[in-house]
Each structure stands twice: as structure tokens, then as C-alpha cells.
Design a protein around this motif. Structure first.
Motif, PDB file in Angstrom:
ATOM      1  N   LYS A 183       2.179   6.940 -10.313  1.00  0.00           N
ATOM      2  CA  LYS A 183       2.644   5.562 -10.099  1.00  0.00           C
ATOM      3  C   LYS A 183       2.999   4.191 -11.124  1.00  0.00           C
ATOM      4  O   LYS A 183       2.400   4.704 -12.147  1.00  0.00           O
TER       5      LYS A 183
ATOM      6  N   GLN B 215       7.168   6.025  -6.512  1.00  0.00           N
ATOM      7  CA  GLN B 215       5.986   6.590  -6.779  1.00  0.00           C
ATOM      8  C   GLN B 215       6.719   8.201  -6.651  1.00  0.00           C
ATOM      9  O   GLN B 215       7.253   8.467  -6.356  1.00  0.00           O
TER      10      GLN B 215
ATOM     11  N   GLU C 238      -2.831   9.496 -10.423  1.00  0.00           N
ATOM     12  CA  GLU C 238      -3.439   9.595  -9.590  1.00  0.00           C
ATOM     13  C   GLU C 238      -3.886  10.985  -8.576  1.00  0.00           C
ATOM     14  O   GLU C 238      -3.382  11.709  -8.968  1.00  0.00           O
ATOM     15  N   GLN C 239      -5.454  11.081  -8.593  1.00  0.00           N
ATOM     16  CA  GLN C 239      -5.901  12.179  -7.924  1.00  0.00           C
ATOM     17  C   GLN C 239      -5.257  12.126  -6.580  1.00  0.00           C
ATOM     18  O   GLN C 239      -5.199  11.053  -6.293  1.00  0.00           O
TER      19      GLN C 239
ATOM     20  N   VAL D 293      -5.855  11.976  -2.542  1.00  0.00           N
ATOM     21  CA  VAL D 293      -7.144  12.011  -1.576  1.00  0.00           C
ATOM     22  C   VAL D 293      -6.284  12.345  -0.920  1.00  0.00           C
ATOM     23  O   VAL D 293      -5.638  12.174   0.098  1.00  0.00           O
TER      24      VAL D 293
ATOM     25  N   GLU E 276      -6.968   6.242   6.821  1.00  0.00           N
ATOM     26  CA  GLU E 276      -6.714   4.903   6.027  1.00  0.00           C
ATOM     27  C   GLU E 276      -7.214   3.336   6.249  1.00  0.00           C
ATOM     28  O   GLU E 276      -6.807   2.916   7.389  1.00  0.00           O
TER      29      GLU E 276
ATOM     30  N   GLU F  57      -5.062  -0.140  -3.056  1.00  0.00           N
ATOM     31  CA  GLU F  57      -5.377  -1.023  -4.076  1.00  0.00           C
ATOM     32  C   GLU F  57      -5.768  -2.886  -3.083  1.00  0.00           C
ATOM     33  O   GLU F  57      -6.512  -2.421  -1.669  1.00  0.00           O
TER      34      GLU F  57
END
Ligand code: AMP
Length: 362
Positions: free
Chosen positions: A138, A149, A173-174, A176, A181, A257
């Protein structure tokens, strides 16, 4: 009392409608010719960071707020001496830079996905080594609704990722593999009173929110999320509404975020809560007592993207909100809220409306 709002899009419009109910006037700054909030108050047509326009706003309003997080922090600081600006600049600064945001989560012991700072192409290889693949790359700044992204599935994707969004100031970022969500919306007024809304369960497609449903029948998750939001609100000496987006992954709740503003995943609060997020944001920045955040039932919200079809306009269930924007592919033009007595009824309604909306825009 007059409130100055930077940005006159749909969030400004919904703040404007809530202000009207409270008997409060709004004034806006926005570069567009006829933005959605124009029906709620005078709009100073100008760039968001135009010092003359912002001064004019601050000079004529009692308190200033903003409806989106890409307002330059410097511009806000210039007017903060003339009228109070809420949410505070520190919150905005953290939310504008994914690295600063992640460091804040770490400082407040809010769990988050593993990440790696990227400033050069070869660091993508280091990140893949450390985080594993897939991973999400990102831009640190100015990303929203999934823009800026890239999901790298394998090593061979890293060159393409660098070509697409490469340059200094990225973050990897890993990935997920979340179950779903959620977002947790909280509000704090000038006096420090805090209220938290029930969790929303959110579905995104292509990085854009499609549906939200609330409440979520998971008290432990709700308590944890509420605790994280309160840590943010109190640490930042925050004033206004804040939305924290999280991934539910097994028993883990990982922060993605936060947004220092009213949030799309809280639109259901207009019909579904005793006090909407918009009213409570205004109450908070005017330092009035906060309204109750208790749900009135099981609420669902379906975003209307690209166009609002005739079939959607003919719906006999739910409440249609049309922001009055010119149709454009992928653009948020409105939303529908449904309120039901049970979660099952609500889910059925959300499913039917979402499918009909998706078909008409396909
Ligand atoms: P963001 O702009 O960071 O909110 O990302 C937009 C959407 O992309 C999120 O709501 C998720 O659906 C997805 N996403 C972002 N980051 C990740 C991640 N690390 N793992 C899995 N999905 C992600």
C-alpha cells in the motif's frame, strides 16, 4: 452557532441535515461547483487548502470540522488559532500516514497485522521473506477505498507491484485471511465524554464498502473493539467521531486503519440508532452532551455505486438516500438503510437489495 465544514460531499451533506435538526447552521469549503452539501448551507468554492477560503470559513464560524482525511494538516493549523478545529490535527496526521498510524496502534497496544516499511524495490523481497505471500502493498499516504494498493500473490508479482505503485513511502502488510471485517465507531466531546456504537460488520468489494450490518452478536469482540477505540480517543484527546476498521481473524481482532471523521460504515445510525453518528459528531464538537448510541433494531446499509437504478428507486423497503451526485462508475451515489426486528430478517433484506443493486450495475 455556525459550523464550518471542510468538504461538502455526502458526509458533509449528512452532517448538514443533522445540523438542521439541531437548529445549527453549516458553511462549507469545497472545490466542486455543486457538491451534495450545497443544499445544507453556503459553499465557499475553493481548494481545501486555500488559505483565503479557510480564513473566511474560520472567521465566520464558531467551530471547524472536516469530512475527509486528506485535508492538509498545515492548512488546518493555520486557522486553529481563529476557531477551534476538531478532530485534532494529531489524529489527522496519524491517519494520513499508514506508518504513523501503525506506530500509534503499537504504542496503544492495539493488535495489527505484521508490516514492513518499503522505500526501495529490493525491500519488497525482504518484506516477502518476513511476512510471507500473499502480501498487500500500500502507499503510505493518500490511499482510500482500496486505491494505491497491490496484492502480491507470488514473488513474480513484485516487479509488477513496484511498476504499479512503486516509489518511496510504501508499506507491505501481511495478508490477513480474515473471517470478516468490522468497524467500531466512537465519539468523544470536548469535555471528554465518550460514547461507542455497536459494532458494524462490513463487506468490501474491490476495496470499496458494499454493505454494513449492525449490531454484531459477538460481545467479546465488541468489548475489545470498544476498548481499542477508547484508547485512541483518550490518547489523542480526540473530539468528534472516529471509526476504527478491524479484521476478525479467529479470536484475533487486528486493526486495519482509523478514520478521524464520520464514516460510511456508520450510515445505518441515521435510522438505526437513537442518535446518528452525524448528530453525535456535531454534539461532540459543540461540547454538548452526547446522545445515546443504543440501536433501535437490526440495521443494514447497502451502498449504491455507479448508478441508482429505477428498480432501486422503486424499492418498498428501506430508506433510500440519494446524494444527488452525477453518476460515474464506482462512485458512491447513495445508500439504502433497512431496519428489522431480527438479524435474520435484516440479513435477508440486505441480501435481496444488494443482489438487485449489483445486477443493475453489472
Ligand atoms: P484499506 O484501504 O487499507 O482499508 O483496504 C481496503 C480493503 O482491502 C480492506 O477493507 C480489506 O477488505 C482489504 N485489505 C486491506 N489490507 C488487507 C490485508 N492486510 N489483508 C487482507 N485484506 C486486506
Amino acid at each position: 452557532m455556525r459550523i464550518g465544514i471542510i468538504g461538502a460531499g455526502q458526509l458533509g451533506q449528512m452532517l448538514g441535515f443533522a445540523a438542521r435538526e439541531l437548529g445549527v447552521e453549516c458553511r462549507f469549503v469545497d472545490p466542486s461547483a455543486n457538491p451534495p452539501a450545497a443544499q445544507c448551507g453556503k459553499v465557499i468554492q475553493s481548494a481545501f487548502d486555500d488559505p483565503v477560503a479557510l480564513m473566511a470559513l474560520a472567521d465566520t464560524c464558531d467551530v471547524i470540522t472536516y469530512e475527509f482525511e486528506n485535508v492538509p494538516v498545515d492548512a488546518l493549523q493555520q486557522i486553529a488559532g481563529i476557531a477551534p478545529v476538531y478532530p485534532p490535527a494529531a489524529a489527522l496526521r496519524h491517519s494520513q500516514d499508514r506508518l504513523a498510524e501503525k506506530k500509534l496502534f503499537e504504542e496503544l497496544k492495539i493488535p495489527l497485522p505484521g508490516y514492513h516499511v518499503i522505500d526501495a524495490r529490493e525491500e519488497l523481497d525482504d518484506a516477502a521473506e518476513k511476512l510471507g505471500l500473499p502480501m498487500v502493498i500500500k502507499t503510505r499516504r493518500l490511499g482510500y477505498d482500496g486505491k494505491g494498493q497491490f496484492v502480491a500473490q507470488q514473488r513474480g508479482d513484485l516487479d509488477a507491484a513496484w511498476d504499479a505503485i512503486g516509489g518511496p513511502a510504501l508499506i507491505a502488510e501481511q495478508w490477513v485471511p480474515f473471517d470478516y471485517e468490522v468497524s467500531c465507531i466512537g465519539v468523544r466531546n470536548v469535555a471528554g465524554e465518550v460514547a461507542i456504537y455497536p459494532l458494524s460488520r462490513n463487506v468490501h468489494k474491490d476495496g470499496i464498502l458494499r454493505t454494513s450490518r449492525s449490531p454484531v452478536d459477538e460481545p467479546q469482540l465488541a468489548n475489545k473493539a470498544s476498548d481499542y477505540v477508547q484508547r485512541l480517543l483518550n490518547h489523542l484527546d480526540y473530539v468528534g467521531v472516529l471509526a476504527l476498521e478491524l479484521f476478525v481473524n479467529g479470536d484475533d481482532l487486528l486493526a486495519n486503519e482509523f478514520a478521524p471523521r464520520v464514516h460510511n460504515s456508520g450510515h445505518w445510525t441515521i435510522e438505526g440508532s437513537e442518535t446518528s453518528q452525524f448528530e453525535n459528531h456535531l454534539r461532540a464538537i459543540m461540547n454538548r452532551p452526547l446522545g445515546r448510541t443504543t440501536s433501535k433494531g437490526h440495521a443494514g446499509m447497502i451502498n449504491l455505486l455507479g448508478e441508482i437504478s429505477e428498480a432501486t428507486r422503486m424499492l418498498t423497503v428501506g430508506v433510500l438516500h440519494d446524494y444527488g451526485k452525477t453518476p460515474r462508475q464506482g462512485r458512491k451515489l447513495g445508500h439504502v438503510t433497512v431496519l428489522a426486528d431480527t438479524a435474520e430478517q435484516r440479513d435477508t433484506l440486505v441480501g435481496i437489495i444488494d443482489e438487485s443493486v449489483t445486477q443493475s450495475t453489472a
